[in-house]
Motif scaffolding. Structure first.
Motif, PDB file in Angstrom:
ATOM      1  N   ASN A   1       0.762  -1.265  -0.026  1.00 23.76           N
ATOM      2  CA  ASN A   1      -0.006  -0.020   0.044  1.00 23.76           C
ATOM      3  C   ASN A   1       1.018   1.122  -0.163  1.00 23.76           C
ATOM      4  O   ASN A   1       0.611   2.132  -0.877  1.00 23.76           O
ATOM      5  CB  ASN A   1      -0.852   0.125   1.351  1.00 23.76           C
ATOM      6  N   GLU A   2       1.908   1.214   0.879  1.00 20.69           N
ATOM      7  CA  GLU A   2       2.637   2.260   0.742  1.00 20.69           C
ATOM      8  C   GLU A   2       4.134   1.941   0.272  1.00 20.69           C
ATOM      9  O   GLU A   2       4.963   1.206   0.891  1.00 20.69           O
ATOM     10  CB  GLU A   2       3.234   2.864   2.395  1.00 20.69           C
TER      11      GLU A   2
ATOM     12  N   ARG B   1       7.696   2.504  -0.378  1.00 21.05           N
ATOM     13  CA  ARG B   1       8.556   3.603   0.345  1.00 21.05           C
ATOM     14  C   ARG B   1      10.058   3.641  -0.357  1.00 21.05           C
ATOM     15  O   ARG B   1      10.609   4.586  -0.453  1.00 21.05           O
ATOM     16  CB  ARG B   1       8.911   2.940   1.766  1.00 21.05           C
TER      17      ARG B   1
ATOM     18  N   ARG C   1       9.927   8.606   1.707  1.00 12.80           N
ATOM     19  CA  ARG C   1       9.460   9.338   2.876  1.00 12.80           C
ATOM     20  C   ARG C   1      10.532  10.267   3.447  1.00 12.80           C
ATOM     21  O   ARG C   1      10.432  11.399   3.820  1.00 12.80           O
ATOM     22  CB  ARG C   1       9.139   8.095   4.062  1.00 12.80           C
TER      23      ARG C   1
ATOM     24  N   ASP D   1      11.075  -1.581  -3.141  1.00 11.79           N
ATOM     25  CA  ASP D   1       9.747  -1.914  -3.250  1.00 11.79           C
ATOM     26  C   ASP D   1       9.413  -2.089  -4.837  1.00 11.79           C
ATOM     27  O   ASP D   1       8.524  -3.189  -5.115  1.00 11.79           O
ATOM     28  CB  ASP D   1       8.766  -1.009  -2.523  1.00 11.79           C
TER      29      ASP D   1
END
Length: 226
Positions: A33-34, A36, A60, A103
């Motif tokens: 979902n995130e 990073r 981030r 990711d």
DNA sequence: GCGACAG
DNA sequence: ATCTTGTCGC
């Protein structure tokens, strides 16, 4: 010095290899979902030496977690649609040296939106089993269909499968294509926010700069370290 | 048939 | 992609 130009018959075999690999390409979103850590992969040349560069960016922190460059001797010239056989080796080598797993990997090349269904980005993704997204300034010749959806211009191949999107910037366009384990929608959602002042997403720009810097900077590359 | 074509 | 300085334009 020792480039091997593929004969007509070998080129057919290489295309068959790509078509076979295309069956393994997963066109579906598998990203967390995130997202990073987003990496950028590029190659710059100095004669027959290809400098593969990897830049892993922490979205981030807005900082690079890892930057690597590895030289590799290239043996095949650039042939439209057969770029994988020239650039994948340098990319795979630098990837093998990586300490951090991203990711998703942004690759400077096409993904599944390719005549054989497997461009460099998909090739890297399938071979290493990681999510990849192809980013290019142009497409190869083919019959594509463009359709506007959610602010983006999605691109479908001759079979009607949506495999990419076009982002228009100033005068040029940036093409984002499905590499492996990602959907066209997610791919463009990941890349778009990473576009800064340059027409390239941050991770790719960094990889490009590092690769180019290494290619220009070291004319003294020793064969022993290849 | 010829040409164009990711990096 | 690469060879390469300054220069025209938004």
């Amino acid at each position: 010095m020792s480039l091997f130009y593929p004969s007509e018959s070998l080129q057919h075999k290489l295309h068959n290899t790509l078509r076979k690999l295309s069956k393994k390409v997963l066109v579906a979103d598998t990203l967390p979902n995130e997202v990073r850590l987003v990496a950028g992969l590029d190659v710059a040349y100095r004669g027959d030496v290809g400098f593969g560069a990897l830049a892993v960016y922490d979205v981030r922190k807005r900082a690079f977690v890892e930057v690597l460059v590895e030289p590799t001797i290239v043996r095949i010239p650039y042939i439209p649609s057969l770029l994988s056989f020239r650039e994948a080796p340098p990319m795979l080598k630098v990837l093998s040296k990586a300490q951090v797993a991203a990711d998703v990997y942004l690759v400077n090349g096409l993904g599944a939106l390719h005549p054989d269904g497997c461009g460099l980005a998909s090739y890297i993704g399938v071979v290493t089993n990681v999510p990849t997204i192809g980013v290019t300034k142009g497409l190869l010749r083919g019959n594509y269909t463009f359709s506007r959806r959610g602010g983006y211009e999605f691109i479908a191949n001759e079979r009607g499968v949506v495999l990419g999107a076009r982002i228009r910037l100033n005068k040029r366009s940036l093409y984002v294509t499905v590499g492996h384990m990602v959907s066209a929608e997610r791919a463009v959602e990941v890349v778009h926010p990473l576009l800064g002042k340059s027409y390239l997403p941050i991770p790719l720009l960094k990889a490009h700069e590092e690769a180019t810097k290494a290619a220009r900077g070291s004319s003294w590359v020793r064969q022993s370290q290849l």
